[in-house]
Design a protein around this motif. Structure first.
Motif, PDB file in Angstrom:
ATOM      1  N   THR A 177       0.463  -1.156  -0.420  1.00 58.64           N
ATOM      2  CA  THR A 177       0.308  -0.131  -0.427  1.00 58.64           C
ATOM      3  C   THR A 177       0.610   1.098   0.151  1.00 58.64           C
ATOM      4  OG1 THR A 177      -0.299   0.135   2.583  1.00 58.64           O
ATOM      5  CG2 THR A 177      -1.973  -1.308   1.107  1.00 58.64           C
ATOM      6  N   THR A 178       2.056   0.761   0.444  1.00 58.29           N
ATOM      7  CA  THR A 178       3.173   2.395   0.168  1.00 58.29           C
ATOM      8  C   THR A 178       3.475   2.456  -1.368  1.00 58.29           C
ATOM      9  OG1 THR A 178       4.250   1.589   2.161  1.00 58.29           O
ATOM     10  CG2 THR A 178       5.256   3.266   0.803  1.00 58.29           C
ATOM     11  N   SER A 179       2.917   4.173  -1.373  1.00 57.41           N
ATOM     12  CA  SER A 179       3.124   4.972  -2.911  1.00 57.41           C
ATOM     13  C   SER A 179       4.429   4.904  -2.763  1.00 57.41           C
ATOM     14  CB  SER A 179       2.156   6.276  -2.668  1.00 57.41           C
ATOM     15  OG  SER A 179       2.045   7.069  -1.786  1.00 57.41           O
ATOM     16  N   GLU A 197      -2.534  10.587   0.053  1.00 53.96           N
ATOM     17  CA  GLU A 197      -2.662   9.752   0.909  1.00 53.96           C
ATOM     18  C   GLU A 197      -3.542   9.096   1.889  1.00 53.96           C
ATOM     19  OE1 GLU A 197       0.355   7.441   1.303  1.00 53.96           O
ATOM     20  OE2 GLU A 197       1.574   8.479   0.958  1.00 53.96           O
TER      21      GLU A 197
END
Length: 300
Positions: free
Chosen positions: A26-28, A119
């Motif tokens: 899920t980390t952009s 975010e």
């Protein structure tokens, strides 16, 4: 890369995005980009487009044409306000800015497009999309707000307060949606995915034991003829009825003074009038809820 598009249903879109998030995380990407190439931006209309296009085609089309004019030539474009995007595991999705993206596509813009990264979780991105669409140049109608709130009740873990704030619907309405969801799911043969295919209006009718109305053959034929009229009207007057309603109304009377009365007696205009009244009622209820909303422990 995720294959996405407006042809996917809500259920299919959510499954695809959640699968990508599980596989890719899920980390952009850091740092957040300020611009993205067109191939780096995907649409998932069923998930991130709260406002239905039906009933506002002229307004949508004219807005897109205005954006195209502002962009100018595709090889040396003037850039519009940043499109809001959200990282979905393997690609960025449009959260707000579908009209702008369409305008860039029509002008065949090949340079990178300004973006602003949101975010948050998938649930939060859906709520953020609703909040932005409620305030933008072409704000959501009551029907769109109710349907998107119903969608969030079904597929998200957002609190009642978050849904109220995002969609601009009454606190009591979201509470009723939760009750309707619970009642319909009492039937072991019914799943949340089944409910996703229902509008809020139809879901509420079903919870009361009233089957959702289906188009009969004659009604379907009327709708097809209406769709042909829409194309002709768009070509002839575009959004003039919306931006200059008084003159357009007078033109209808000048055409035939019986026409307003005839139109008001149709089912289509009768339904539209009832939805307008319901919208005014919802706005009043929302105003009454506003002061007490923050003190309601059930909102969490």
């Amino acid at each position: 890369m995720t294959i996405s598009g407006p042809e996917l249903t809500l259920t299919e879109g959510l499954k695809l995005i959640r699968k990508s998030l599980r596989a890719c995380g899920t980390t952009s990407p850091i740092p957040h980009p300020k611009r993205l190439g067109r191939r780096e931006i995907a649409r998932m209309v069923s998930v991130f487009q709260p406002r239905m296009l039906q009933g506002r085609l002229a307004e949508d089309e004219c807005h897109i044409e205005e954006l195209q004019a502002a962009i100018g030539h595709g090889e040396e474009p003037r850039m519009l306000d940043p499109i809001t995007v959200w990282w979905g595991g393997d690609i960025y999705y449009v959260v707000d800015g579908h009209h702008r993206l369409t305008a860039y596509d029509r002008q065949k813009v090949t340079t990178d497009i300004p973006v602003e990264v949101f975010e948050g979780t998938l649930d939060q991105a859906m709520a953020h999309s609703a909040a932005l669409n409620s305030k933008n140049r072409l704000p959501m109608r009551l029907e769109d707000k109710l349907n998107y709130a119903w969608r969030l009740v079904l597929v998200s873990s957002l609190s009642k307060r978050q849904i109220v704030d995002s969609c601009g619907v009454a606190n009591g309405t979201v509470g009723e949606m939760r009750s309707v969801k619970a009642k319909l799911l009492e039937d072991p043969a019914t799943t949340v995915e089944d409910l996703q295919s229902l509008s809020w209006k139809d879901a509420r009718m079903n919870s009361r034991g009233v089957a959702a109305k289906e188009l009969t053959c004659p009604e379907a034929a009327v709708r097809k003829r209406a769709e042909r009229y829409v194309k002709s009207i768009l070509r002839a007057v575009k959004d003039r009825p919306f931006v200059d309603p008084e003159a357009f109304a007078m033109a209808l009377v000048m055409l035939d003074e019986r026409l307003p009365s005839v139109l008001m007696q149709t089912d289509a205009w009768g339904d539209a009038f009832r939805e307008t009244v319901e919208g005014l009622r919802n706005d009043l209820e929302s105003a009454r809820d506003l002061a007490a909303l923050w003190d309601n422990e059930d909102d969490y």
